[in-house]
Design a protein around this motif. Sequence first.
Motif, PDB file in Angstrom:
ATOM      1  N   ASP A 164     -12.942   0.345  -4.998  1.00 28.78           N
ATOM      2  CA  ASP A 164     -12.010   0.856  -6.009  1.00 28.78           C
ATOM      3  C   ASP A 164     -12.218   0.181  -7.360  1.00 28.78           C
ATOM      4  O   ASP A 164     -11.338   0.178  -8.215  1.00 28.78           O
ATOM      5  CB  ASP A 164     -10.564   0.664  -5.548  1.00 28.78           C
ATOM      6  N   GLY A 165     -13.400  -0.397  -7.531  1.00 28.87           N
ATOM      7  CA  GLY A 165     -13.675  -1.120  -8.767  1.00 28.87           C
ATOM      8  C   GLY A 165     -13.260  -2.578  -8.703  1.00 28.87           C
ATOM      9  O   GLY A 165     -13.229  -3.257  -9.734  1.00 28.87           O
ATOM     10  N   THR A 166     -12.961  -3.082  -7.504  1.00 25.54           N
ATOM     11  CA  THR A 166     -12.670  -4.501  -7.319  1.00 25.54           C
ATOM     12  C   THR A 166     -13.420  -5.026  -6.105  1.00 25.54           C
ATOM     13  O   THR A 166     -13.736  -4.267  -5.189  1.00 25.54           O
ATOM     14  CB  THR A 166     -11.166  -4.772  -7.116  1.00 25.54           C
ATOM     15  N   VAL A 167     -13.698  -6.315  -6.138  1.00 25.86           N
ATOM     16  CA  VAL A 167     -14.257  -6.994  -4.974  1.00 25.86           C
ATOM     17  C   VAL A 167     -13.422  -8.240  -4.720  1.00 25.86           C
ATOM     18  O   VAL A 167     -12.828  -8.815  -5.646  1.00 25.86           O
ATOM     19  CB  VAL A 167     -15.742  -7.383  -5.174  1.00 25.86           C
ATOM     20  N   LYS A 168     -13.387  -8.672  -3.466  1.00 22.07           N
ATOM     21  CA  LYS A 168     -12.618  -9.856  -3.085  1.00 22.07           C
ATOM     22  C   LYS A 168     -13.574 -10.939  -2.601  1.00 22.07           C
ATOM     23  O   LYS A 168     -14.329 -10.725  -1.656  1.00 22.07           O
ATOM     24  CB  LYS A 168     -11.616  -9.516  -1.982  1.00 22.07           C
ATOM     25  N   ILE A 169     -13.536 -12.084  -3.266  1.00 16.80           N
ATOM     26  CA  ILE A 169     -14.345 -13.231  -2.875  1.00 16.80           C
ATOM     27  C   ILE A 169     -13.461 -14.164  -2.059  1.00 16.80           C
ATOM     28  O   ILE A 169     -12.364 -14.538  -2.508  1.00 16.80           O
ATOM     29  CB  ILE A 169     -14.912 -13.972  -4.099  1.00 16.80           C
ATOM     30  N   SER A 170     -13.906 -14.531  -0.876  1.00 17.75           N
ATOM     31  CA  SER A 170     -13.140 -15.417   0.011  1.00 17.75           C
ATOM     32  C   SER A 170     -14.010 -16.590   0.422  1.00 17.75           C
ATOM     33  O   SER A 170     -15.236 -16.501   0.450  1.00 17.75           O
ATOM     34  CB  SER A 170     -12.659 -14.660   1.250  1.00 17.75           C
TER      35      SER A 170
END
Length: 629
Positions: A164-170
């Motif tokens: 959705d145009g975002t990424v999550k870095i964990s």
Amino acid sequence: MKSKRLGLTGLLIAVVTGSFGFFTVSSAWAAPSAPGYVYAKGISSSEIGINWKYVSGAQGYYIYRSTTETGAYEKIGQTTGADATYYVDKDADYNTPGIQPIGASTEYFYKVAAYDGTGQSALSGVQVFTYTNQNGQSIREVLSRGKTLPARPPGGVTITDNHDGTVKISWNASAEPNVRGYNIYRTDSSGGTFVKLNSGLVTVTDYTDNVSFFRDYYYTVAAIDDKDQEGIRSAEIWIKPQANPAANVPHVKFQQDAKECAYCHDSHSASGQDLLTKVSEAEVCFVCHDGTGSKNAINQEFNGNYPSKHPVGQNGLSCASCHDAHLDSKAVDLSGNRLYPAVLRPVSINGNMVYKGNEQCYKCHGTGSTLKGGDHKAPFEFSVHNLNMANPPSGTEIKCISCHEPHGAANANLKNYRDENFCLACHSSNQASAAPDIYKKFTAGNDSYTRHDVLGTDRQKSGASLGCVNCHNPHNVTADRKVTDPDNPSPSSLWTGSRNDFCLKCHDGTFPTDTQTQPYAPGVGSGTRTLINIKNYSNNHSRFDCVVCHDPHGSINSYSLKTETTSNTGVNKVGLLTYSWTYQNNGQPALGVDARFFCKSCHGPSNGHINSQSFPTNCFRCHRHDGKF
């Protein structure tokens, strides 16, 4: 035998002279002398090594620690044996209530006492060394002070594409007790300049970033401790965000009158062969694979400004060379596994049709291949990478795409990463796999004297030319044969000679050249450094394997001298330290190294020459591979 009584005067004389029988033994009752040359050094973010001078007759040593040079010192541990002059102060050793755990970027001061059956010695003094460095500055170094390193890189760094145009870095929380937050960095090119994303310190273990579709992004994470010191950044991790796929997928189970045919064919006014709606097959594919009808924006990879890509449209190579558009992309077997992942065109193996696996690549890059790199099948099939690497989540079971992009890539040779980052993406704490953490070794020391100049930052400073691929070919490395011929680092050139001869490929003063190493690796060069030529040395160490003393990937010690060795008597020594300093030598920066504690692990703690020299002494003025030993 008659007894003879002594008067008070005679008793006093006996005490002073030691002539009285029982008092002759009393000289042994005197406590041992205090150890000298106590040197401490941070060897990680949670460990400090302490080495000291051997004391004759000691039964062991007590180690004391303080948070200030002149403060109160408390006992934190002990060693047993006169030659046990090594100790690693770390949290795991603490069983005594009240002893605080070690924090990152924190300094501690150490003293040592020797003990025997009569008691213990006085505490050692604080060892100080003052010198003028290469910049003309006077430096006072408290050798008995050890400072832990900044926090290690957070492990388990992963990226999730939200489409959705975002990424999550964990990432995993840092193990250091005094880490108070994290910084997140991003660049759009592997090995490029990273920019910090967060304005304030991130105190949780994830971060969401706004991105653009179909662009390459590389992220790293660093921990910040309570001294405001930023730790080493994690190895790069890459992602290319994709849009959500369209609802209608044309690669389905086709029927005679399937409406999906119209996505690619026009029976009346076709522009290309085979009733295709576009002039070329690739253009037909890009109708959907531009990100509007598929999450895989393949046209961005083929038509973008990428340095490497499969040459579709040349020499008969087309999308259909690898894919069959008429396969059912949704078909699964009884276990729910996709039968035709990525609608890969089947490969015939002994008459059996195979729709997944490395054979998809081997049909061009396998046996008899005349393409770049030649035959990859023979060396890769039995390599540790193929045998141990997990299958990609795509379901294609093609191990090759764990390291290479199949269509086009922002790096040479269709690689996901550039240079050493290509290997360190897996050989770091990012991965929970069995791959050894080589990144930890390369970043163990504070400067490039502690490792080969493989990291991009080191090569930029020194002008050196050296990469992982000069010693390792990723296609042929096996569990027991990890290196390749530096003069010919091809997939077919596993090194079968001795370790010493392997090292002498460079340490003979003649580097492998581009002509020898291409196309598998760049030529080797030392840049501004002077590489030690040890080919013609002759000394007692020539019979030993180089890795007895050196860790080729790096160490906390200069010249990659190991912190753990096994002596020639089979005794394991942990926490061996060297002291290093830089100074001016005839107008040129020089490195002084006192390696006596390292050398003592084999040459004996009571060695008179080692113990008699003041500390620190530049051991390598006299003792070196190409000189006196």
